[in-house]
Design a protein around this motif. Structure first.
Motif, PDB file in Angstrom:
ATOM      1  N   VAL A  58       0.840  -1.202   0.000  1.00  0.00           N
ATOM      2  CA  VAL A  58       0.000   0.000   0.000  1.00  0.00           C
ATOM      3  C   VAL A  58       0.873   1.248   0.000  1.00  0.00           C
ATOM      4  CG1 VAL A  58      -1.713   1.298   1.322  1.00  0.00           C
ATOM      5  CG2 VAL A  58      -1.938  -1.161   1.080  1.00  0.00           C
ATOM      6  N   GLY A  59       1.961   1.218   0.734  1.00  0.00           N
ATOM      7  CA  GLY A  59       2.879   2.356   0.726  1.00  0.00           C
ATOM      8  C   GLY A  59       3.460   2.609  -0.659  1.00  0.00           C
ATOM      9  N   LEU A  60       3.848   1.557  -1.362  1.00  0.00           N
ATOM     10  CA  LEU A  60       4.352   1.721  -2.733  1.00  0.00           C
ATOM     11  C   LEU A  60       3.256   2.223  -3.662  1.00  0.00           C
ATOM     12  CD1 LEU A  60       6.651  -1.373  -3.219  1.00  0.00           C
ATOM     13  CD2 LEU A  60       7.319   1.008  -3.170  1.00  0.00           C
ATOM     14  N   PHE A  61       2.041   1.693  -3.484  1.00  0.00           N
ATOM     15  CA  PHE A  61       0.926   2.134  -4.307  1.00  0.00           C
ATOM     16  C   PHE A  61       0.663   3.625  -4.095  1.00  0.00           C
ATOM     17  CE2 PHE A  61      -3.652   2.858  -4.832  1.00  0.00           C
ATOM     18  CZ  PHE A  61      -3.805   2.480  -6.150  1.00  0.00           C
ATOM     19  N   ASN A  62       0.661   4.058  -2.850  1.00  0.00           N
ATOM     20  CA  ASN A  62       0.435   5.473  -2.557  1.00  0.00           C
ATOM     21  C   ASN A  62       1.582   6.339  -3.058  1.00  0.00           C
ATOM     22  OD1 ASN A  62      -2.014   4.905  -1.374  1.00  0.00           O
ATOM     23  ND2 ASN A  62      -1.171   4.791   0.692  1.00  0.00           N
ATOM     24  N   GLN A  67       0.427  13.112  -6.245  1.00  0.00           N
ATOM     25  CA  GLN A  67       0.493  14.211  -7.204  1.00  0.00           C
ATOM     26  C   GLN A  67       1.927  14.711  -7.387  1.00  0.00           C
ATOM     27  OE1 GLN A  67      -1.948  15.142  -9.063  1.00  0.00           O
ATOM     28  NE2 GLN A  67      -3.456  13.837  -8.051  1.00  0.00           N
ATOM     29  N   THR A  68       2.761  14.506  -6.381  1.00  0.00           N
ATOM     30  CA  THR A  68       4.154  14.954  -6.491  1.00  0.00           C
ATOM     31  C   THR A  68       4.966  13.915  -7.249  1.00  0.00           C
ATOM     32  OG1 THR A  68       4.699  13.932  -4.377  1.00  0.00           O
ATOM     33  CG2 THR A  68       4.002  16.230  -4.328  1.00  0.00           C
ATOM     34  N   PRO A  69       6.003  14.343  -7.946  1.00  0.00           N
ATOM     35  CA  PRO A  69       6.834  13.369  -8.674  1.00  0.00           C
ATOM     36  C   PRO A  69       7.533  12.405  -7.711  1.00  0.00           C
ATOM     37  CG  PRO A  69       7.558  15.632  -9.109  1.00  0.00           C
ATOM     38  CD  PRO A  69       6.432  15.692  -8.142  1.00  0.00           C
ATOM     39  N   THR A  70       7.554  11.138  -8.091  1.00  0.00           N
ATOM     40  CA  THR A  70       8.159  10.103  -7.262  1.00  0.00           C
ATOM     41  C   THR A  70       9.574   9.832  -7.754  1.00  0.00           C
ATOM     42  OG1 THR A  70       6.007   9.100  -6.968  1.00  0.00           O
ATOM     43  CG2 THR A  70       7.901   7.734  -6.472  1.00  0.00           C
ATOM     44  N   GLU A  71      10.483   9.689  -6.809  1.00  0.00           N
ATOM     45  CA  GLU A  71      11.845   9.318  -7.185  1.00  0.00           C
ATOM     46  C   GLU A  71      11.837   7.850  -7.593  1.00  0.00           C
ATOM     47  OE1 GLU A  71      15.075  10.343  -4.644  1.00  0.00           O
ATOM     48  OE2 GLU A  71      13.939  11.984  -3.773  1.00  0.00           O
ATOM     49  N   PHE A  72      12.293   7.579  -8.793  1.00  0.00           N
ATOM     50  CA  PHE A  72      12.247   6.220  -9.321  1.00  0.00           C
ATOM     51  C   PHE A  72      13.143   5.283  -8.525  1.00  0.00           C
ATOM     52  CE2 PHE A  72      13.825   2.875 -12.126  1.00  0.00           C
ATOM     53  CZ  PHE A  72      12.617   2.251 -12.407  1.00  0.00           C
ATOM     54  N   THR A  73      14.288   5.756  -8.077  1.00  0.00           N
ATOM     55  CA  THR A  73      15.206   4.872  -7.354  1.00  0.00           C
ATOM     56  C   THR A  73      14.610   4.401  -6.030  1.00  0.00           C
ATOM     57  OG1 THR A  73      16.294   6.823  -6.427  1.00  0.00           O
ATOM     58  CG2 THR A  73      17.268   5.859  -8.401  1.00  0.00           C
ATOM     59  N   VAL A  74      13.908   5.282  -5.328  1.00  0.00           N
ATOM     60  CA  VAL A  74      13.279   4.901  -4.060  1.00  0.00           C
ATOM     61  C   VAL A  74      12.151   3.915  -4.324  1.00  0.00           C
ATOM     62  CG1 VAL A  74      12.001   5.761  -2.063  1.00  0.00           C
ATOM     63  CG2 VAL A  74      13.892   7.091  -2.998  1.00  0.00           C
ATOM     64  N   PHE A  75      11.369   4.158  -5.370  1.00  0.00           N
ATOM     65  CA  PHE A  75      10.274   3.255  -5.725  1.00  0.00           C
ATOM     66  C   PHE A  75      10.821   1.884  -6.137  1.00  0.00           C
ATOM     67  CE2 PHE A  75       7.192   1.503  -8.734  1.00  0.00           C
ATOM     68  CZ  PHE A  75       6.066   1.496  -7.923  1.00  0.00           C
ATOM     69  N   ALA A  77      13.717   0.526  -5.232  1.00  0.00           N
ATOM     70  CA  ALA A  77      14.255  -0.133  -4.040  1.00  0.00           C
ATOM     71  C   ALA A  77      13.121  -0.708  -3.186  1.00  0.00           C
ATOM     72  CB  ALA A  77      15.084   0.854  -3.225  1.00  0.00           C
ATOM     73  N   GLY A  78      12.035   0.014  -3.060  1.00  0.00           N
ATOM     74  CA  GLY A  78      10.883  -0.495  -2.317  1.00  0.00           C
ATOM     75  C   GLY A  78      10.268  -1.702  -2.984  1.00  0.00           C
ATOM     76  N   SER A  79      10.203  -1.703  -4.307  1.00  0.00           N
ATOM     77  CA  SER A  79       9.662  -2.851  -5.039  1.00  0.00           C
ATOM     78  C   SER A  79      10.514  -4.093  -4.838  1.00  0.00           C
ATOM     79  CB  SER A  79       9.565  -2.527  -6.529  1.00  0.00           C
ATOM     80  OG  SER A  79       8.723  -1.427  -6.734  1.00  0.00           O
ATOM     81  N   VAL A  80      11.818  -3.935  -4.853  1.00  0.00           N
ATOM     82  CA  VAL A  80      12.707  -5.068  -4.607  1.00  0.00           C
ATOM     83  C   VAL A  80      12.543  -5.546  -3.167  1.00  0.00           C
ATOM     84  CG1 VAL A  80      15.143  -5.737  -4.398  1.00  0.00           C
ATOM     85  CG2 VAL A  80      14.369  -4.438  -6.376  1.00  0.00           C
ATOM     86  N   HIS A  81      12.404  -4.624  -2.236  1.00  0.00           N
ATOM     87  CA  HIS A  81      12.229  -4.963  -0.825  1.00  0.00           C
ATOM     88  C   HIS A  81      10.941  -5.764  -0.610  1.00  0.00           C
ATOM     89  CE1 HIS A  81      12.867  -4.515   3.454  1.00  0.00           C
ATOM     90  NE2 HIS A  81      11.614  -4.108   3.590  1.00  0.00           N
ATOM     91  N   VAL A  82       9.889  -5.415  -1.318  1.00  0.00           N
ATOM     92  CA  VAL A  82       8.618  -6.135  -1.195  1.00  0.00           C
ATOM     93  C   VAL A  82       8.725  -7.529  -1.812  1.00  0.00           C
ATOM     94  CG1 VAL A  82       6.221  -6.140  -2.008  1.00  0.00           C
ATOM     95  CG2 VAL A  82       7.190  -4.074  -1.059  1.00  0.00           C
ATOM     96  N   SER A  83       9.483  -7.686  -2.873  1.00  0.00           N
ATOM     97  CA  SER A  83       9.538  -8.969  -3.578  1.00  0.00           C
ATOM     98  C   SER A  83      10.509  -9.974  -2.955  1.00  0.00           C
ATOM     99  CB  SER A  83       9.911  -8.746  -5.044  1.00  0.00           C
ATOM    100  OG  SER A  83      11.226  -8.254  -5.136  1.00  0.00           O
ATOM    101  N   ILE A  84      11.392  -9.556  -2.071  1.00  0.00           N
ATOM    102  CA  ILE A  84      12.391 -10.464  -1.497  1.00  0.00           C
ATOM    103  C   ILE A  84      11.761 -11.643  -0.751  1.00  0.00           C
ATOM    104  CG2 ILE A  84      14.185 -10.617   0.288  1.00  0.00           C
ATOM    105  CD1 ILE A  84      15.287  -8.003  -0.765  1.00  0.00           C
TER     106      ILE A  84
END
Length: 92
Positions: A58-62, A67-75, A77-84
């Motif tokens: 949910v945090g990644l989805f939000n 509306q603000t631009p998301t830093e791709f590197t943080v997103f 890293a979070g995606s990899v963290h969720v998939s581990i």
């Protein structure tokens, strides 16, 4: 029993008889597993609305739907963290 009498090994009985018979069950389990995961995401998104109680998904989805631009590197890293955990369970 008939396959064993004919001379099939345990592996042969599994591959030639049990696996084809269980194919509908495997498909059913895959579909319900996906549906359960999806409904859990909806539950976490609607009921656990505070940031302290959000799940990682949910945090990644939000983060992606703000509306603000998301830093791709943080997103990423979070995606990899969720998939581990899923990858570790798959390997085991």
């Amino acid at each position: 029993e008939a396959a064993i009498i004919v001379g099939a090994s345990n592996w042969g009985v599994f591959v030639r008889i049990l696996l084809p018979l269980s194919r509908p069950l495997v498909v059913y389990m895959a579909v319900t597993s996906f549906a359960g995961t999806f409904s859990e995401f909806i539950f976490a998104q609607t009921v656990l609305r505070t940031e302290a109680k959000q799940t990682l998904a949910v945090g990644l989805f939000n983060m992606a739907n703000t509306q603000t631009p998301t830093e791709f590197t943080v997103f990423a890293a979070g995606s990899v963290h969720v998939s581990i955990p899923v990858v570790v369970i798959f390997i085991i």
